[in-house]
Design a protein around this motif. Structure first.
Motif, short mmCIF file in Angstrom:
data_model
loop_
_atom_site.label_atom_id
_atom_site.label_comp_id
_atom_site.label_asym_id
_atom_site.label_seq_id
_atom_site.Cartn_x
_atom_site.Cartn_y
_atom_site.Cartn_z
N GLY A 20 0.78 -1.24 0.00
CA GLY A 20 0.00 0.00 0.00
C GLY A 20 0.80 1.27 0.00
N HIS A 21 2.12 1.19 0.14
CA HIS A 21 2.97 2.38 0.12
C HIS A 21 3.52 2.57 -1.29
N ARG A 22 3.27 3.75 -1.88
CA ARG A 22 3.77 4.08 -3.21
C ARG A 22 4.81 5.20 -3.02
N TYR A 23 6.07 4.82 -3.04
CA TYR A 23 7.13 5.70 -2.54
C TYR A 23 7.42 6.86 -3.50
N ARG A 24 7.67 6.58 -4.76
CA ARG A 24 7.95 7.68 -5.71
C ARG A 24 6.71 8.55 -5.90
N ASP A 25 5.55 7.91 -5.99
CA ASP A 25 4.32 8.69 -6.16
C ASP A 25 4.12 9.63 -4.98
N GLY A 26 4.42 9.13 -3.78
CA GLY A 26 4.26 9.97 -2.60
C GLY A 26 5.21 11.16 -2.63
N LEU A 27 6.47 10.91 -3.00
CA LEU A 27 7.43 12.01 -3.10
C LEU A 27 7.02 12.98 -4.20
N HIS A 28 6.53 12.46 -5.30
CA HIS A 28 6.09 13.31 -6.40
C HIS A 28 4.96 14.22 -5.93
N GLY A 29 4.02 13.64 -5.17
CA GLY A 29 2.88 14.43 -4.72
C GLY A 29 3.25 15.54 -3.75
N VAL A 30 4.22 15.28 -2.90
CA VAL A 30 4.62 16.27 -1.90
C VAL A 30 5.60 17.29 -2.46
N LEU A 31 6.55 16.81 -3.28
CA LEU A 31 7.63 17.67 -3.73
C LEU A 31 7.48 18.14 -5.17
N GLY A 32 6.53 17.55 -5.91
CA GLY A 32 6.38 17.95 -7.30
C GLY A 32 7.58 17.58 -8.15
N LEU A 33 8.04 16.34 -8.04
CA LEU A 33 9.23 15.90 -8.75
C LEU A 33 8.93 15.77 -10.24
N PRO A 34 9.96 15.85 -11.09
CA PRO A 34 9.75 15.71 -12.53
C PRO A 34 9.25 14.31 -12.88
N ASP A 35 8.45 14.23 -13.95
CA ASP A 35 7.92 12.94 -14.37
C ASP A 35 8.99 12.05 -15.00
N ASP A 36 9.99 12.65 -15.61
CA ASP A 36 11.06 11.89 -16.26
C ASP A 36 11.89 11.17 -15.19
N PRO A 37 11.88 9.82 -15.20
CA PRO A 37 12.62 9.09 -14.17
C PRO A 37 14.13 9.30 -14.22
N ASP A 38 14.64 9.77 -15.37
CA ASP A 38 16.08 10.00 -15.50
C ASP A 38 16.47 11.45 -15.23
N ALA A 39 15.49 12.28 -14.92
CA ALA A 39 15.79 13.70 -14.71
C ALA A 39 16.55 13.90 -13.40
N VAL A 40 17.44 14.89 -13.41
CA VAL A 40 18.15 15.26 -12.19
C VAL A 40 17.21 16.07 -11.30
N ILE A 41 17.15 15.70 -10.04
CA ILE A 41 16.24 16.35 -9.09
C ILE A 41 16.98 17.46 -8.36
N ARG A 42 16.33 18.61 -8.26
CA ARG A 42 16.86 19.69 -7.44
C ARG A 42 15.67 20.30 -6.71
N HIS A 43 15.63 20.09 -5.38
CA HIS A 43 14.49 20.56 -4.61
C HIS A 43 14.98 21.06 -3.26
N VAL A 44 14.45 22.17 -2.82
CA VAL A 44 14.91 22.79 -1.59
C VAL A 44 14.66 21.91 -0.37
N GLU A 45 13.62 21.06 -0.41
CA GLU A 45 13.33 20.18 0.72
C GLU A 45 14.34 19.05 0.85
N LEU A 46 14.91 18.63 -0.29
CA LEU A 46 15.89 17.55 -0.29
C LEU A 46 17.08 17.99 -1.14
N PRO A 47 17.90 18.87 -0.61
CA PRO A 47 18.97 19.46 -1.43
C PRO A 47 20.01 18.46 -1.91
#
Length: 538
Positions: free
Chosen positions: A116-143
């Motif tokens: 029942g835990h969807r880990y990437r989806d949960g992070l995407h929902g909270v942090l608005g992560l890019p949809d591209d799984p290969d994209a480099v992430i840059r977010h102030v919450e998780l520097p």
């Protein structure tokens, strides 16, 4: 070279493949690997990880259930010199964000979903992560976080022969002093801590206890603990590697599937939770499962009656994440001296244990209860965000917060947590002591004790997992035979399964949730054989 001289995971895997290459290293219900396959497969995967940007010192989070693939990824990461951060599959999204931040995780490897835990989806929902799984992430919450990669994608990665040479050189450059992993733990009342261990401290801690845990070459070990706990990774994965044993595991332990797995794989050693062993023993009788391969050293409930120990005769192996598992014990297949019944055994080689006055840190005489302090090469290298001065005493001891006493022969007796001691009408009660007494009552499969306040001051309260034959009146009456009057719970809750006991993401009992369970609305039904709560004088 003796196994205990292997200073790093890479050295240990290569040594094991050389000595026991055809032996099976790890088994799950769907796959298995020999030591040769573990060596070659994780070397290839380490090279692929290097090609993907993971190198020595990179912090790599891993969220997935137990299985052969968990072992493959973890070994590849640590051989390369990257720092493994095993993360609980129980984490909610806010908890996951917190732990990723605390550990400064740069790459996260995860299954899409588990229970029942969807880990990437949960992070995407909270942090608005890019949809591209290969994209480099840059977010102030998780520097620190740069990429989230699926487990499936990890096994699709590859590397050129040139990169494989560099990966092998990187693995050879790892030293015993280099960090191996950051493992999260928490006290029952505290926030999770990211505990740092080196290759040397972790391997040394595991090796020091192998004999007392009865793990050796040829052992077929089943351990239900998740690999994201030190009990699973150290007590299971690294124990098998160091001993040349076979580790048998599964994603979700269930009585029927676990028993068939134990039977089919001819498991010789079952270590884990006593409550689970009792439940499995009851089910094994109706399923007619052959567990004759189990040998002494396994939990008593699964052994034939003639092989079981007397109550208190076997040591309660005792440890913590900060010591990378047990730091004291006694052979699990051998009775303690009678004077040491109920103890945790003696400290393992390399671990210094002293008992100190909790107020001023001065050592106390043998037999006196005080705070347990630890020192030696196997204790933690640090905790994320905390200084050495904050963690250790001036002479290098780690203050555990556990209460204990050492007898004159050096046996350690555990007396609970210093922060869990409660006062009941001026008298001191240790919940762990009450739990041990209740678990010795016939029909009780588990006991969880804390204090509650229902407006009349502190009271002892207990949630008891039973076999459907007990009532609160019967448990309370039996408790009078083993506990002083002021220690007997006045608030009770009978449960059919310990799954009803609230736990945090690290698997430890959530004390606030336990209190809420115990004081929740319920009828005072002393003669009810099912879950009930009752108050009143003991």
């Amino acid at each position: 070279m003796p196994e205990y001289l292997a200073r790093t995971v890479d050295e240990l895997v290569r040594l094991r493949a050389l000595r026991d290459g055809s032996a099976t290293a790890v088994i799950d219900p769907l796959a298995r690997l020999t030591y040769t396959e573990l060596d070659t497969g994780t070397a290839d995967l380490a090279a692929a990880l290097l090609a993907a940007g993971i190198g020595k010192g990179t912090r790599v989070g891993l969220i997935m259930p137990n299985g052969v693939d968990w072992v493959r990824i973890a070994i590849a990461v640590t051989r390369l010199g990257a720092v493994l951060v095993p993360l609980s599959t129980l984490l909610t999204t806010p908890e996951l964000v917190t732990q990723l931040r605390v550990a400064a995780v740069e790459h996260l490897i995860t299954v899409p979903e588990f229970r029942g835990h969807r880990y990437r989806d949960g992070l995407h929902g909270v942090l608005g992560l890019p949809d591209d799984p290969d994209a480099v992430i840059r977010h102030v919450e998780l520097p620190a976080l740069r990429r989230i990669c699926s487990v499936e994608r990890i096994f699709e990665l590859s590397a050129s022969p040139e990169v494989a040479e560099v990966a092998a050189a990187a693995a050879a450059s790892v030293s015993a002093a280099d960090p191996l992993l950051i493992m999260f733990t928490s006290g029952s009342r505290g926030a999770p801590k990211g505990v740092i261990h080196s290759h040397g401290s972790a391997l040394g801690a595991v090796e020091s206890g192998l004999r007392d845990r009865c793990i050796d070459r040829g052992t077929r070990l089943y351990l239900p603990m998740p690999f994201f706990w030190v009990g699973g990774f150290g007590g299971g994965v690294l124990s098998a590697l160091l001993a040349g044993a076979t580790l048998v595991t599964e994603e979700i332990p269930r009585p029927e599937t676990t028993l068939r797995l134990l039977e089919h794989e001819r498991v010789t050693l079952f270590r884990g939770w006593p409550d689970q062993a009792v439940a499995l023993a009851h089910r094994a009788e109706t399923m007619r499962v052959d567990l004759s391969a189990l040998r002494p050293g396994s939990l008593d409930a699964l052994l034939p009656p003639e092989q079981r120990a007397r109550p208190g005769a076997r040591a309660n192996l005792f440890g913590m994440t900060e010591s990378f598992g047990p730091y004291c014990g006694y052979r699990a297949d051998t009775d303690l001296p009678e004077s040491a019944f109920g103890s945790c055994g003696r400290p393992f080689d390399g671990m210094q244990v002293r008992i100190a006055d909790p107020a001023d840190g001065t050592p106390v005489p043998p037999g006196t209860v005080g705070e347990i302090h630890l020192r030696g090469p196997h204790i933690l290298r640090g905790i994320c965000g905390r200084s050495r001065e904050d963690l250790l005493t001036a002479d290098g001891y780690y203050r555990t917060g556990d209460l204990g006493s050492l007898d004159k022969a050096g046996f350690l007796f555990y007396h609970g947590r210093s922060d869990d001691m409660v006062k009941i009408s001026g008298a001191t009660v240790y919940p762990s002591e009450v739990e041990r007494a209740l678990r010795g009552i016939a029909g009780v499969r588990g006991a969880f004790v804390t204090d509650v306040d229902r407006g009349r001051g502190a009271e002892v309260a207990a949630a008891v997992v039973h076999n459907r034959t007990l009532t609160t009146a019967r448990v309370r009456a039996a408790a009078r035979d083993v506990l002083s009057a002021f220690k007997i719970p006045t608030v009770w809750r009978l449960l059919d399964s310990d799954e009803a006991v609230p736990r945090g993401a690290t698997g430890k009992v959530d004390i606030a949730g336990l209190r809420a369970l115990l004081v929740s609305e319920g009828r005072a039904a002393d003669e009810s054989p099912t879950g009930s709560m009752t108050g009143g004088s003991a």
